[in-house]
Write a protein that holds these residues in place. Structure first.
Motif: not given
Length: 201
Positions: A96-104, A109-111, A190-201
């Motif tokens: 997980g730590k390695a993946q976090a470092a890779l994400i950086k 836009a891919a992060r 509801k069936e699930a908890c859903e979180f909408k993340i607004m990233v498009g502008n």
């Protein structure tokens, strides 16, 4: 319906984080007024709980905080969720730590999607608990397990800790703030908890 399960390690970190955010005395007062065990203020008292008990405790503590703080609870719980992100990273396994470092190192836009996928792995009890979808330019995080809602019923979404974690993980990965909205919650039936993340502008 199967009972929710939650990591006892994350529960202990949640208790630590909440105690820091509220202050030890206020955290103890909140437990007392809610009729909850004073032992819950001590993370070391929690390791004996299994994953089902941990989920129930996690939900009960957040319910007590919502009652104690009333209209101010949302802000308090969001801050606890944001603080909790750094503990999740610190506690992550080597992969997980390695993946976090890779994400950086990914293009900006891919992060966003990558860090939310990592968050889902860190807080989900098992594969498939939390799924990420792409909605045109926006993202949708769907939490099917949602231990926050275990035994809870409310007229509005209540998953402020998860909301805070989403916001802070995105900020950690990108250095940018994103609008996040919980558009569906199991506490509303509801069936699930859903979180909408607004990233498009």
């Amino acid at each position: 319906m199967s009972e929710a399960k939650f990591s006892n390690r994350i529960l202990r970190r949640f208790v630590e984080t909440a105690a820091v955010e509220l202050g030890t005395d206020q955290f103890g007062a909140m437990l007392a007024l809610s009729g909850l065990s004073a032992e819950w203020a001590k993370p070391e008292a929690l390791p004996k709980m299994d994953a089902v008990e941990s989920a129930k405790t996690y939900a009960a503590l957040q319910a007590a905080m919502r009652t104690y703080y009333g209209r101010g609870a949302r802000g308090v719980l969001l801050r606890v969720g944001q603080r909790l992100w750094n503990f999740l990273l610190a506690d992550a396994a080597l992969g997980g730590k390695a993946q976090a470092a890779l994400i950086k190192r990914l293009p900006q836009a891919a992060r966003r999607k990558s860090i939310l996928e990592l968050l889902a792995r860190l807080i989900g009890n098992q594969a498939g608990d939390i799924i990420l979808h792409t909605l045109d330019l926006d993202l949708l995080l769907v939490d099917h397990a949602s231990p926050t809602t275990e035994g809870q019923h409310a007229p509005h979404p209540i998953c402020f800790i998860t909301h805070g974690l989403i916001r802070e993980s995105l900020f950690w990965a990108t250095g940018q703030n994103f609008d996040v909205e919980e558009i569906s919650c199991k506490a509303l039936g509801k069936e699930a908890c859903e979180f909408k993340i607004m990233v498009g502008n």
